[in-house]
Design an enzyme around this catalytic site. Sequence first.
Site: not given
Length: 389
Positions: A56, A59, A116, A221
């Site tokens: 993730s 992202k 997320s 993140k």
Amino acid sequence: MPRSLASFLALCLMLLGFALPAAAFETRARAAWVYDLTTGTVLMDKNAETPLPPASMSKLMTLNMLFEALRDGRVTLDTRFSVSTRAKNMGGSTMFLNETDRPTVEELIQGIIVLSGNDACVVVAEGLAGTEDNFARLMNDRAKVLGLDNSTFANASGWPNPGQRMSVHDLGRLAVRFITEFPEYYGYFGQHEFPYDNRAPQNRYNRNPLLKLGIGADGLKTGHTEEAGYGLVGSATQGTRRIVFVISGLGTDAERAQESERIVNWAFRQFAEKPVAEKGHEFARAQVWMGDQTEVGLVAAEDVSVLLPGSQLEGVTGEVVYTGPFEAPITQGDTLADLVIKREGLPEAHIPLVADRSVARGGLAPRLRTAFLVLKDKLEGQTGLAVSE
């Protein structure tokens, strides 16, 4: 005559006090990149250019595409996107969107950062490019422009795919880009929770383990898949300094949290930004040819500070490096030389030095003098020497 600036710099720094030695840091991460943004210094580079599954953390590239659309005026924070069945059916982390929803861009940003949400990523991809495949192609095109040389994208969410790869350095580049080029949106990365429509009360919290520790962390993140392991793109500020770091390939959530905290503490406690000289300080003088003056001072263009490991505060060495003599005319403020400071375990620091005055082109006498010197130097084989002082 060449001369060392070691004694001068050492004296300057000795007057500023001492710190504990900068201990070598051995990270358990498969790959890591730690960067002092304030001084532009790389503190750690472990497998930083290796393309790895980003989970993730990729992202961030989807968010970059969305932030660029906001900057360009193609969307606003209040723009609403539709939700496709494909987006709704995304597995993994989710905002729990359905086809009747029309989330705003601002809600999608929070859904991607805090929750997320894989579904939110697909919504953004389809809203900006029609399909996620088209969006992935745009991501790859944009990555090339941004210099993300070790990144390829197959989707918007980081869902496992052999074509989804990023290096930790590229992830760090994106983090720096958000901080420096999109400060108006950076605050979302420090948001602790986002209870979107109260649909999943237990899934409203930011997964970044550092945000609640009081160590200056404010982004960015996390990521995890079985293939990628546990990773984090993080940033923190303490005093006047900001660091950005990326770690990847940890074995557990707890190990990621511990390693992230260790890196932040190491980066701030084992290095210090120290002033070396004030703006206008003269480090050396250089010969000038064909001018109405025979020398020019090489001075700091601004106040000079460098990031140093604590163990080096007593013994900093430096050189003024340039290729001379310089030919007139010279304008005050022209960059003429580098002050090169060697640092233990860190790249050399290069600080530009500029002319302290303007030197006009001289008349007949200076030209005759220069012609004589050129002839003399040619006979001695010394024309165009690189000089270290």
